[in-house]
Design an enzyme around this catalytic site. Sequence first.
Site, PDB file in Angstrom:
ATOM      1  N   CYS A  24      53.765  35.996  41.031  1.00  0.00           N
ATOM      2  CA  CYS A  24      52.514  35.975  41.824  1.00  0.00           C
ATOM      3  C   CYS A  24      51.389  35.629  40.859  1.00  0.00           C
ATOM      4  O   CYS A  24      50.467  36.399  40.626  1.00  0.00           O
ATOM      5  CB  CYS A  24      52.252  37.332  42.481  1.00  0.00           C
ATOM      6  N   GLY A  32      45.727  34.613  34.794  1.00  0.00           N
ATOM      7  CA  GLY A  32      45.245  35.433  33.674  1.00  0.00           C
ATOM      8  C   GLY A  32      46.379  36.042  32.865  1.00  0.00           C
ATOM      9  O   GLY A  32      46.398  35.974  31.633  1.00  0.00           O
ATOM     10  N   LYS A  33      47.364  36.597  33.558  1.00  0.00           N
ATOM     11  CA  LYS A  33      48.492  37.239  32.863  1.00  0.00           C
ATOM     12  C   LYS A  33      49.478  36.191  32.351  1.00  0.00           C
ATOM     13  O   LYS A  33      50.116  36.388  31.316  1.00  0.00           O
ATOM     14  CB  LYS A  33      49.167  38.255  33.791  1.00  0.00           C
ATOM     15  N   ASP A  37      56.757  27.449  48.635  1.00  0.00           N
ATOM     16  CA  ASP A  37      56.489  26.935  49.986  1.00  0.00           C
ATOM     17  C   ASP A  37      57.668  27.206  50.934  1.00  0.00           C
ATOM     18  O   ASP A  37      57.637  26.877  52.113  1.00  0.00           O
ATOM     19  CB  ASP A  37      56.154  25.444  49.941  1.00  0.00           C
ATOM     20  N   CYS A  45      47.054  46.345  41.114  1.00  0.00           N
ATOM     21  CA  CYS A  45      45.741  46.876  40.716  1.00  0.00           C
ATOM     22  C   CYS A  45      45.280  47.875  41.787  1.00  0.00           C
ATOM     23  O   CYS A  45      44.144  47.871  42.222  1.00  0.00           O
ATOM     24  CB  CYS A  45      44.720  45.767  40.493  1.00  0.00           C
TER      25      CYS A  45
END
EC number: 2.1.1.-
Length: 404
Positions: free
Chosen positions: A232, A237-238, A283, A354
């Site tokens: 995901c 960022g990760k 997809d 998060c």
Amino acid sequence: MRLHRNLCFATVDGLLQIFNEGTYADKVVQQLLKRDKRWGSRDRAFVAETTYDIVRWKRLYAEIAEVKEPFSRDDVWRLIAVWATLKGIKLPDWKYFENTPTRKIKGRFDEFSKIRKIKESVPDWMDELVAKELGENLWSKEVAALNLQADVVLRVNTLKTTKEKLQAELFDLDIETEEVKNHPDALRLKERTNVFTTDAFKKGFFEVQDGSSQKVAEFLDVQPGMKVVDTCAGAGGKTLHLAALMENKGQIVAMDIYENKLKELKRRAKRAGAHNIEMRVIDSTKPIKKLYDKADRVLIDAPCSGLGVLRRNPDAKWKLQPEFIDKIKETQAQILSSYSRMVKPGGKIVYATCSILPSENQDQVKHFLTSEAGKDFTFVKEKKILSHESGFDGFYMALLEKKK
């Protein structure tokens, strides 16, 4: 501090968009900051911070001002009057502030400070739900921390520079930073400033990434040369942190259901000099099935309520609905069940969110481990990060290993 008419007008316009039209606060603030080329950095900071402040404390200020949604323009001026009064700012002699009951405002503030859901400015359902899951005492501490402004934390891109070099380069620009204990690649800004205009950013020497978020890639225990899937990935960022930890060696497959996010990741990867990332859009079920039993490491940074990141997304308090949380928990369980099949025997997986809700975190992991899909996995360790303890975002991560 003195209030300036044009800055207050901009703030009122922005708040009407956020509250009445449901536009995302970050998008509104971005537009507002381009409104007047003559504004200096202080003017822009006033507009951004005041807008976010009133969004954060909407319920409290609205109760004190005795106004209800949808807000009229006059209602929003009343919210600004409450904000300014509680900040100790003298109200100018403008028609918008005529007959502002300054003493009454302070009295009502004292009165509402005894009721947590109003004092901390959260919807009734959220207050009840999180108090039930975390316990009254823990939630009281956590919600207070989630109402504080988030620090600006940088993650040094070790593919291009070192912490010491970056710190020195930013110091030359009068940007002072400090190291963050137990966060090897992090630097915290001592004062808020726009770091995106610096050459150091344009050259890819750092990313802006919260301290808790930086813990996730570390937790996955990657090594150079591995095959790693970030399922995901979003704008990455990760993913970029993983590339740095792997020293650009091996392969990272960055996947997401949104192609536009992966395009943004591609742009960021180029700036960061991360060459071992391949993007794949989810997809259909095909891209997932192709990777069954292929990955040394899998990261599932699952979609969640985002209750741990309210400091930086205060408008989420007003957009989030309890039905969404029920729905997202189903999605989390499905993703964990399906994406975990990409791990090869002996490989490891990190499930992260998060969120601060146990029902999205450890309960999901327990449920997975007792399911058919999770029977080959063992629990290694978990990390629960709460804002009031860490000073960073609320996060959860669990490391699981697939039996050989």
